[in-house]
Design a protein around this motif. Structure first.
Motif, PDB file in Angstrom:
ATOM      1  N   ALA A  35       0.817  -1.212   0.000  1.00 11.95           N
ATOM      2  CA  ALA A  35       0.000   0.000   0.000  1.00 11.95           C
ATOM      3  C   ALA A  35       0.854   1.266   0.000  1.00 11.95           C
ATOM      4  N   SER A  36       2.016   1.205   0.629  1.00 14.07           N
ATOM      5  CA  SER A  36       2.849   2.397   0.739  1.00 14.07           C
ATOM      6  C   SER A  36       4.320   2.022   0.599  1.00 14.07           C
ATOM      7  N   PRO A  37       4.777   1.768  -0.636  1.00 16.85           N
ATOM      8  CA  PRO A  37       6.146   1.315  -0.815  1.00 16.85           C
ATOM      9  C   PRO A  37       7.211   2.350  -0.463  1.00 16.85           C
ATOM     10  N   GLN A  38       6.812   3.635  -0.410  1.00 14.68           N
ATOM     11  CA  GLN A  38       7.745   4.710  -0.069  1.00 14.68           C
ATOM     12  C   GLN A  38       8.910   4.760  -1.053  1.00 14.68           C
ATOM     13  N   GLY A  49      21.537  -0.906  -2.919  1.00 15.53           N
ATOM     14  CA  GLY A  49      20.143  -1.312  -3.008  1.00 15.53           C
ATOM     15  C   GLY A  49      19.464  -1.109  -1.675  1.00 15.53           C
ATOM     16  N   ASP A  50      18.179  -1.365  -1.644  1.00 18.52           N
ATOM     17  CA  ASP A  50      17.424  -1.297  -0.394  1.00 18.52           C
ATOM     18  C   ASP A  50      17.391  -2.707   0.185  1.00 18.52           C
ATOM     19  N   ARG A  51      18.249  -2.931   1.177  1.00 20.40           N
ATOM     20  CA  ARG A  51      18.420  -4.261   1.759  1.00 20.40           C
ATOM     21  C   ARG A  51      17.104  -4.844   2.273  1.00 20.40           C
ATOM     22  N   ILE A  52      16.331  -4.054   2.968  1.00 26.96           N
ATOM     23  CA  ILE A  52      15.093  -4.562   3.584  1.00 26.96           C
ATOM     24  C   ILE A  52      14.084  -4.959   2.513  1.00 26.96           C
ATOM     25  N   LYS A  53      13.916  -4.110   1.505  1.00 26.42           N
ATOM     26  CA  LYS A  53      12.942  -4.421   0.456  1.00 26.42           C
ATOM     27  C   LYS A  53      13.387  -5.618  -0.381  1.00 26.42           C
ATOM     28  N   LEU A  54      14.672  -5.685  -0.719  1.00 26.18           N
ATOM     29  CA  LEU A  54      15.160  -6.826  -1.502  1.00 26.18           C
ATOM     30  C   LEU A  54      15.082  -8.121  -0.696  1.00 26.18           C
ATOM     31  N   ARG A  55      15.343  -8.037   0.595  1.00 24.87           N
ATOM     32  CA  ARG A  55      15.219  -9.220   1.451  1.00 24.87           C
ATOM     33  C   ARG A  55      13.765  -9.693   1.480  1.00 24.87           C
ATOM     34  N   GLN A  56      12.820  -8.744   1.543  1.00 24.14           N
ATOM     35  CA  GLN A  56      11.395  -9.084   1.520  1.00 24.14           C
ATOM     36  C   GLN A  56      11.026  -9.742   0.194  1.00 24.14           C
ATOM     37  N   ALA A  57      11.544  -9.212  -0.911  1.00 24.94           N
ATOM     38  CA  ALA A  57      11.244  -9.789  -2.220  1.00 24.94           C
ATOM     39  C   ALA A  57      11.749 -11.229  -2.306  1.00 24.94           C
ATOM     40  N   ILE A 104       8.741  -3.954  -5.674  1.00 25.88           N
ATOM     41  CA  ILE A 104      10.117  -3.762  -5.212  1.00 25.88           C
ATOM     42  C   ILE A 104      11.078  -3.742  -6.397  1.00 25.88           C
ATOM     43  N   ALA A 105      10.859  -4.611  -7.372  1.00 28.33           N
ATOM     44  CA  ALA A 105      11.705  -4.630  -8.569  1.00 28.33           C
ATOM     45  C   ALA A 105      11.596  -3.303  -9.308  1.00 28.33           C
ATOM     46  N   SER A 155      12.682  -5.387 -12.962  1.00 25.25           N
ATOM     47  CA  SER A 155      11.465  -6.131 -13.283  1.00 25.25           C
ATOM     48  C   SER A 155      11.553  -7.536 -12.706  1.00 25.25           C
ATOM     49  N   VAL A 156      10.421  -8.220 -12.721  1.00 22.82           N
ATOM     50  CA  VAL A 156      10.381  -9.623 -12.314  1.00 22.82           C
ATOM     51  C   VAL A 156       9.541 -10.369 -13.339  1.00 22.82           C
TER      52      VAL A 156
END
Length: 190
Positions: free
Chosen positions: A24-27, A67-75, A147-148, A154-155
């Motif tokens: 909802a709010s990827p920021q 990169g954004d460690r938290i977002k990539l880890r979530q992906a 996140i991509a 892309s994914v």
């Protein structure tokens, strides 16, 4: 006995809420130096491998990057959890996670030994709220796509089988070496 059920339920609710809030709010991205092995290890630590015989193998052949460690880890976590869910009931679930550098891109590959994804679902499966699981939210893979795109990448879901015979998801983002300032485009999810 009940404590185990409570812990599993809380983890499930936590994951659903985290996915909904992130979607909802990827920021914006919080760029930092990311070590590939640490990123993969961190994502797998968050995955509930269950008590069955899940086997996850990893391979990383990429240098440090921005990169954004938290977002990539979530992906990565979402891709691995999806791969494990696809093999629910299997005697031994198998997942392979690879993080590679190919020219100017970082490529995250998650392959499984499940039934695969029919070609007609490959495009829909990344849409928000689309799910093939009765208890799914349809946000896990959609969040991976967001996140991509935030990283300028892309994914894709491969229409053919993976090396393990199941699905193959490939997330690509521009490679941003740590010895240069990051210049990731800030694309907005739609």
């Amino acid at each position: 006995q009940w404590a185990g059920h409570i812990v599993a339920g809380v983890r499930e609710v936590d994951t659903i809420i985290e996915n909904m809030l992130s979607f909802a709010s990827p920021q914006r991205l919080r760029l930092e130096r990311v070590e590939p092995e640490e990123l993969v290890r961190g994502a797998l630590e968050l995955v509930d491998l269950g008590t069955g015989g899940a086997r996850v193998t990893t391979h990383s052949d990429a240098p440090s990057f921005w990169g954004d460690r938290i977002k990539l880890r979530q992906a990565l976590r979402n891709l691995v959890e999806n791969a494990l869910e696809a093999q629910a009931g299997a005697r031994e679930a198998r997942v392979e996670v690879a993080l590679l550098r190919q020219d100017d891109e970082l490529v995250f590959q998650v392959a499984d030994a499940g039934p695969g994804v029919p070609p007609e679902l490959c495009r829909k499966i990344l849409d928000p709220f689309f799910t093939t699981h009765a208890d799914g939210t349809g946000l896990g893979l959609a969040l991976v796509s967001v996140i991509a795109r935030l990283h300028g990448g892309s994914v894709q879901c491969s229409p053919g089988p993976s090396a393990l015979g199941g699905a193959l998801f490939v997330l690509r983002i521009p490679f941003q070496p740590v010895d240069r300032p990051a210049s990731i485009p800030h694309s907005q999810p739609h």
